[in-house]
Scaffold this active site. Structure first.
Site, PDB file in Angstrom:
ATOM      1  N   GLU A 159      -2.469   8.273  -3.288  1.00 22.04           N
ATOM      2  CA  GLU A 159      -1.533   7.751  -2.293  1.00 22.04           C
ATOM      3  C   GLU A 159      -0.088   7.995  -2.740  1.00 22.04           C
ATOM      4  OE1 GLU A 159      -2.534   3.726  -1.228  1.00 22.04           O
ATOM      5  OE2 GLU A 159      -0.659   3.366  -0.171  1.00 22.04           O
TER       6      GLU A 159
ATOM      7  N   LYS B 177      -8.272   0.401  -5.932  1.00 22.95           N
ATOM      8  CA  LYS B 177      -7.028   1.184  -5.902  1.00 22.95           C
ATOM      9  C   LYS B 177      -6.203   0.789  -7.120  1.00 22.95           C
ATOM     10  CE  LYS B 177      -2.803   0.835  -3.097  1.00 22.95           C
ATOM     11  NZ  LYS B 177      -2.267   0.819  -1.724  1.00 22.95           N
TER      12      LYS B 177
ATOM     13  N   ASP C 130      -2.504   4.895  -6.399  1.00 25.66           N
ATOM     14  CA  ASP C 130      -1.290   4.825  -5.572  1.00 25.66           C
ATOM     15  C   ASP C 130      -0.089   4.917  -6.510  1.00 25.66           C
ATOM     16  OD1 ASP C 130       0.751   4.357  -3.772  1.00 25.66           O
ATOM     17  OD2 ASP C 130       0.024   2.396  -3.094  1.00 25.66           O
TER      18      ASP C 130
ATOM     19  N   GLY D 279      -1.557  -3.002   2.913  1.00 24.46           N
ATOM     20  CA  GLY D 279      -1.045  -4.370   2.889  1.00 24.46           C
ATOM     21  C   GLY D 279       0.297  -4.423   2.195  1.00 24.46           C
TER      22      GLY D 279
ATOM     23  N   ASP E 245       1.659   6.975   2.672  1.00 27.23           N
ATOM     24  CA  ASP E 245       1.970   5.588   3.009  1.00 27.23           C
ATOM     25  C   ASP E 245       3.440   5.551   3.448  1.00 27.23           C
ATOM     26  OD1 ASP E 245       2.741   2.889   2.902  1.00 27.23           O
ATOM     27  OD2 ASP E 245       1.885   2.472   0.952  1.00 27.23           O
TER      28      ASP E 245
ATOM     29  N   LYS F  12       0.293   0.771   7.792  1.00 19.78           N
ATOM     30  CA  LYS F  12       0.714  -0.626   7.680  1.00 19.78           C
ATOM     31  C   LYS F  12       1.495  -0.898   8.950  1.00 19.78           C
ATOM     32  CE  LYS F  12       1.238  -0.490   2.663  1.00 19.78           C
ATOM     33  NZ  LYS F  12       2.202  -0.332   1.542  1.00 19.78           N
TER      34      LYS F  12
ATOM     35  N   LYS G 282      -2.750   1.223  -9.221  1.00 17.91           N
ATOM     36  CA  LYS G 282      -1.350   1.660  -9.181  1.00 17.91           C
ATOM     37  C   LYS G 282      -1.075   2.462 -10.444  1.00 17.91           C
ATOM     38  CE  LYS G 282       0.223  -0.509  -5.452  1.00 17.91           C
ATOM     39  NZ  LYS G 282       0.955   0.153  -4.346  1.00 17.91           N
TER      40      LYS G 282
ATOM     41  N   SER H 170      -6.107  -3.712  -4.394  1.00 16.17           N
ATOM     42  CA  SER H 170      -5.000  -2.930  -4.937  1.00 16.17           C
ATOM     43  C   SER H 170      -4.565  -3.614  -6.230  1.00 16.17           C
ATOM     44  CB  SER H 170      -3.861  -2.890  -3.918  1.00 16.17           C
ATOM     45  OG  SER H 170      -2.728  -2.269  -4.480  1.00 16.17           O
TER      46      SER H 170
HETATM   47  O1  OSB Z   1       2.157   0.791  -1.709  1.00 18.59           O
HETATM   48  O2  OSB Z   1       0.500  -0.108  -0.771  1.00 18.59           O
HETATM   49  C1  OSB Z   1       1.554  -0.219  -1.393  1.00 18.59           C
HETATM   50  C2  OSB Z   1       2.236  -3.911  -2.124  1.00 18.59           C
HETATM   51  C3  OSB Z   1       3.602  -3.951  -2.040  1.00 18.59           C
HETATM   52  C4  OSB Z   1       4.278  -2.785  -1.784  1.00 18.59           C
HETATM   53  C5  OSB Z   1       3.580  -1.587  -1.616  1.00 18.59           C
HETATM   54  C6  OSB Z   1       2.214  -1.546  -1.694  1.00 18.59           C
HETATM   55  C7  OSB Z   1       1.527  -2.729  -1.980  1.00 18.59           C
HETATM   56  C8  OSB Z   1       0.091  -2.799  -2.167  1.00 18.59           C
HETATM   57  C9  OSB Z   1      -0.508  -4.168  -1.944  1.00 18.59           C
HETATM   58  O3  OSB Z   1      -0.587  -1.887  -2.588  1.00 18.59           O
HETATM   59  C10 OSB Z   1      -1.716  -4.191  -1.129  1.00 18.59           C
HETATM   60  C11 OSB Z   1      -2.092  -5.590  -0.736  1.00 18.59           C
HETATM   61  O4  OSB Z   1      -1.368  -6.238   0.055  1.00 18.59           O
HETATM   62  O5  OSB Z   1      -3.138  -6.046  -1.210  1.00 18.59           O
HETATM   63 MG    MG Z   2       1.041   2.457  -1.043  1.00 19.96          MG
END
Ligand code: OSB
Ligand code: MG
Length: 375
Positions: free
Chosen positions: A220, A167, A195, A297, A245, A269, A169, A141
């Site tokens: 996402e 992934k 995401d 995560g 999510d 999660k 952001k 991510s």
């Molecule tokens: O939206 O998945 C998410 C981290 C903090 C808050 C929200 C998200 C995330 C990640 C991190 O995408 C994923 C990871 O722990 O590698």
């Molecule tokens: Mg997410």
């Protein structure tokens, strides 16, 4: 396997601060130092286990924070289980009936009970949960980058490391050119998703539709963190599957997603859905319907990661999770061995070690602890 009941003697919460190896930016904020809540439990036989609560410093992912979760765990939830005989598989319903919301606080305690049960029964946490995989696929991510070129640079190094899913952001102004740059650099076959962490509204349908051109595995959580109805209005307008999510906090919300057609994939999660019983219910429900899930995560330490790896070993976790190896997050993790990924982007599930499968560096945790409370 349903874990046998046991007598819980003590819960200790600790907060530690761990600096991330690089800042992690999502649409709603940037993390540089992770405030992590650790949970230690001891049963009446003196057996102990460590777990982790996943709330962040600020309530900008969901409505919980380190401080609200600390309060909920220490003041309201811990007293419901400490000094009592507890059956880990029944604690979700106990917490759910007693207190509204506070899923991350509930999850931190509930999952640690499963970790302790695995220790007591001499089995791996993965086996206790019903895990079947020897190894789990790993995706990266990538936080929002200052430019598309910078993103391409990052993706190149992550692909070289073996990651099986990219992934990215996104948020308005940091979307189409970024996705296009990655596609132009590495081609259409790289498994890729985005995401948005709630950065869009239904006024942005035109931009979201442009994403269809890039053959993404999923988008996402494009809309509000607690929304289902607007996602249901959006999904039929897109070819790309929506993955929820933030909006999925329990089994019933997953059922509502299906009823409404609000999404086609779920990021589970365990911390966000109040723990493993809830995760297993969502897993079994989606499996029966042929809806894929994957394990997300929350920038966990090596302790929380152990719980995610164990869950991701269940059969319906068919897509690579946000379960990176320790070095992606921390210069020095708090467990040994640290979590490693092989060249094929797989992390081995510790199926033959009892409990969570890693040893906790308690001396280091003592040094990192900024506050603690014992119940
Ligand atoms: O939206 O998945 C998410 C981290 C903090 C808050 C929200 C998200 C995330 C990640 C991190 O995408 C994923 C990871 O722990 O590698
Ligand atoms: Mg997410």
């Amino acid at each position: 396997m349903t874990p046998a009941p046991f007598h819980l003697k003590r819960i200790t919460l600790r907060e530690i601060h761990l600096p991330l190896v690089e800042p992690f930016a999502i649409s709603s904020g940037t993390e540089t130092v992770r405030r992590i809540t650790l949970v230690e439990m001891e049963d009446s036989d003196g057996i102990t286990a460590w777990g982790e609560g996943v709330a962040a410093a600020l309530p900008n992912y969901n409505s919980e924070s380190v401080d609200t979760a600390w309060m909920a765990m220490s003041q309201w939830l811990a007293p419901l289980i400490v000094g009592k005989t507890v059956a880990p598989a029944e604690v979700y319903d106990l917490f759910h009936k007693a207190m509204r919301g506070h899923e991350m606080a509930k999850g931190g305690l509930e999952m640690t009970l499963w970790g302790l049960a695995a220790m007591r029964q001499g089995v791996s946490l993965a086996k206790l949960l019903g895990g079947t995989r020897e190894e789990v696929g790993t995706g990266i991510s990538i936080g929002i980058q200052p430019s598309p070129d910078k993103l391409v640079e990052k993706v190149e190094s992550y692909l070289a490391q073996g990651y099986r899913k990219i992934k990215v952001k996104i948020k308005p102004g940091f979307d189409i050119p970024y996705v296009r740059a990655v596609r132009e650099a590495f081609g259409d076959r790289v498994p890729m998703m985005v995401d948005a962490n709630n950065a869009y509204t239904l006024d942005d349908v035109a931009v979201l539709k442009q994403l269809d051109a890039f053959g993404l595995i999923m988008i996402e959580q494009p809309l509000e963190w607690d929304d289902l109805v607007r996602h249901a209005a959006l999904q039929p307008q897109l070819q790309t599957p929506i993955c929820l999510d933030e909006s999925i906090t329990k089994l019933e919300r997953a059922q509502d997603m299906v009823t409404l057609g609000a999404g086609r994939i779920i990021n589970i999660k365990p911390g966000r859905v109040a723990g493993f019983t809830s995760s297993l219910r969502i897993h079994d429900y989606t499996q029966a319907l042929g809806i894929p899930v994957w394990c997300g995560g929350m920038l966990e330490s090596g302790i929380g990661r152990a719980y995610n790896v164990a869950l991701a070993s269940l059969p319906n976790f068919t897509l690579p999770g946000d379960i990176s190896p320790s070095r992606r997050y921390w210069a020095q993790d708090i467990v040994s061995p640290v979590w490693e990924m092989n060249d094929d982007g797989m992390i081995a599930v510790p199926l033959r070690t009892q409990g969570i499968g890693v040893t906790v560096d308690t001396a280091r945790i003592d040094n990192l602890t900024v506050r603690s409370v014992t119940i």
